[in-house]
Design an enzyme around this catalytic site. Structure first.
Site, PDB file in Angstrom:
ATOM      1  N   LYS A 186     -34.035-105.292 -69.254  1.00 34.11           N
ATOM      2  CA  LYS A 186     -32.715-105.335 -69.916  1.00 34.11           C
ATOM      3  C   LYS A 186     -32.385-103.970 -70.529  1.00 34.11           C
ATOM      4  O   LYS A 186     -31.256-103.486 -70.423  1.00 34.11           O
ATOM      5  CB  LYS A 186     -32.687-106.424 -70.994  1.00 34.11           C
ATOM      6  CG  LYS A 186     -32.859-107.847 -70.463  1.00 34.11           C
ATOM      7  CD  LYS A 186     -31.727-108.264 -69.542  1.00 34.11           C
ATOM      8  CE  LYS A 186     -31.846-109.684 -69.053  1.00 34.11           C
ATOM      9  NZ  LYS A 186     -30.942-110.007 -67.942  1.00 34.11           N
ATOM     10  N   SER A 240     -29.691-109.056 -73.666  1.00 31.30           N
ATOM     11  CA  SER A 240     -30.429-109.989 -74.524  1.00 31.30           C
ATOM     12  C   SER A 240     -30.743-109.349 -75.866  1.00 31.30           C
ATOM     13  O   SER A 240     -30.908-108.123 -75.962  1.00 31.30           O
ATOM     14  CB  SER A 240     -31.733-110.354 -73.804  1.00 31.30           C
ATOM     15  OG  SER A 240     -32.627-110.945 -74.707  1.00 31.30           O
ATOM     16  N   TYR A 249     -39.927-108.077 -68.997  1.00 33.70           N
ATOM     17  CA  TYR A 249     -38.587-108.678 -68.946  1.00 33.70           C
ATOM     18  C   TYR A 249     -37.633-107.907 -69.852  1.00 33.70           C
ATOM     19  O   TYR A 249     -36.530-107.511 -69.453  1.00 33.70           O
ATOM     20  CB  TYR A 249     -38.648-110.156 -69.373  1.00 33.70           C
ATOM     21  CG  TYR A 249     -37.287-110.726 -69.700  1.00 33.70           C
ATOM     22  CD1 TYR A 249     -36.362-110.974 -68.687  1.00 33.70           C
ATOM     23  CD2 TYR A 249     -36.905-110.985 -71.020  1.00 33.70           C
ATOM     24  CE1 TYR A 249     -35.093-111.470 -68.986  1.00 33.70           C
ATOM     25  CE2 TYR A 249     -35.654-111.474 -71.327  1.00 33.70           C
ATOM     26  CZ  TYR A 249     -34.746-111.714 -70.308  1.00 33.70           C
ATOM     27  OH  TYR A 249     -33.500-112.194 -70.614  1.00 33.70           O
TER      28      TYR A 249
END
Ligand code: NAD
Ligand code: UDP
Length: 335
Positions: A152, A124, A148
């Site tokens: 990643k 992302s 979150y």
């Protein structure tokens, strides 16, 4: 070639399955349906005329995943499975770290046992963190501002370390910017449970009369109209990027990152105005305060994907607005 698509029933995964099947790949979906509907595979089949094989399982379940590899000759994996809500990840961080890291580790161990050496991973733009300046390039340092995002950053690092130790392995890290839009059939799209967090599903539900109005989170940013800029790209363009990544993985090894975006920043107000104009529907909105953690601008330099993956986003903002509206109307009619 058979491609295992983890999280293949989700928003981006389902569109990618369509593109894969239409290009002649065999598709095996592994999904536990925590954030997707069981009828998605059948919708994929309605579009493509081919039913993907589906395994309902948790990708962190090593035994279950092992059976998938034992029963199918998997040539490559596209790994979408993961939890993705930024706000929720701050409230229940352990669930995010457990789910997103465990699925990836279990997947890599299982791939290793079965000699599968090609992986495309859903990363992302959030890995660019708060300090880099736009447009982002892949060589910039990574960091994050929420659990979150950290999952990643960590998974990218795990994949780099794994590739360093296994020189025959190929990991393509696709850093998505803001996918919106839906399949033109109206059969697949972004249909979150409850009140959407993301802009486009929220706008579509306001337009459909399911929510009273949009709150624009801030109009005092240092941007051309004061609202935040994001690099929105059509989900079908993004799905096609995965096919380019598979082709790249066929002839490259190592862990390589690519931005998948248009390179253009669109403001919240511009998106709302386009949606209203293209679809001829009003989207009532009010200006509210800033949302915690939002950056004024997030957009890609997409040249590496253009040059090395031979991929560019082709669809316009109007396409994205039209297809999102078509999807929500189709959904409404079905209910
Ligand atoms: P999504 O929630 O629609 O799809 C994810 C799918 O993974 C769902 O079908 C869910 O049921 C499944 N899943 C989650 N945990 C699982 C597990 N442990 N085992 C099996 N299946 C599991 O999300 P999406 O928007 O399609 O995103 C796909 C990937 O792309 C995610 O990894 C996400 O973090 C990443 N990503 C998304 C965006 C975006 O804006 N949508 C942006 C950047 C990155
Ligand atoms: N946004 C908004 N109102 C909403 C949801 C989002 O103004 O109800 C804005 C948000 O502040 C951001 C942009 O829309 O500037 C995109 O938000 P989204 O959550 O879709 O993506 P992200 O912020 O993760 O890039």
């Amino acid at each position: 070639m058979t491609i295992l698509v983890t999280g293949g029933a989700g928003y981006i995964g389902s569109h990618t399955c369509v593109e894969l099947l239409q290009k002649g790949y065999e598709v095996v979906i592994a999904d536990n349906f925590v954030n997707s509907s069981m009828d998605v595979p059948e919708r994929i089949a309605r579009i493509t005329g081919k039913m993907p094989k589906v395994f309902e399982l948790d990708v962190a379940d090593s035994h279950a995943l092992d059976l998938v590899f034992a029963e199918n000759h998997i040539g490559a994996v596209i790994h979408f499975a993961g939890l993705k809500a930024v706000g929720e990840s701050c409230q229940i961080p352990l669930r995010y770290y457990r789910n997103n890291l465990d699925t990836t580790l279990t997947l890599l161990e299982t791939m290793e046992r079965h000699g599968c050496k090609k992986l495309v991973f859903s990363s992302s733009a959030t890995v660019y963190g708060p300090k880099n300046e736009c447009p982002y390039t892949e060589d910039m340092p990574t960091s994050a501002t929420n659990p979150y995002g950290w999952t990643k950053v960590m998974i990218e690092q795990i994949l780099r370390d794994y590739c360093a130790a296994n020189p025959e392995f190929s990991a393509v890290l696709l850093r998505y910017f803001n996918p919106i839009g839906a399949h033109e059939s109206g059969l697949l799209g972004d249909d979150p449970n409850g009140i959407p967090n993301n802009l486009m599903p929220y706008v579509a539900r306001v337009a459909a009369g399911q929510l009273p109005r949009l709150t624009v989170f801030g109009d005092d940013y240092p941007t051309r109209d004061g609202s935040c800029l994001r690099d929105y790209l059509h989900v079908v363009d993004l799905a096609k990027g995965h096919l380019s990544a598979l082709e790249y993985a066929a002839s490259h090894t190592g862990a390589e990152a690519f931005n998948l975006g248009t390179g253009e920043g669109i403001s919240v107000l511009e998106l709302v105005h386009s949606f209203q104009e293209v679809n001829g529907v009003p989207v009532p909105f009010v200006i509210g305060g800033r949302r915690d953690g939002d950056l004024a601008e997030v957009y890609a330099n997409p040249s590496r994907a253009r040059e090395e993956l031979h991929w560019t986003a082709e669809k316009t903002l109007d396409d994205m607005c039209r297809d999102s509206w078509h999807f929500i109307q189709t959904r409404k009619a079905e209910r």
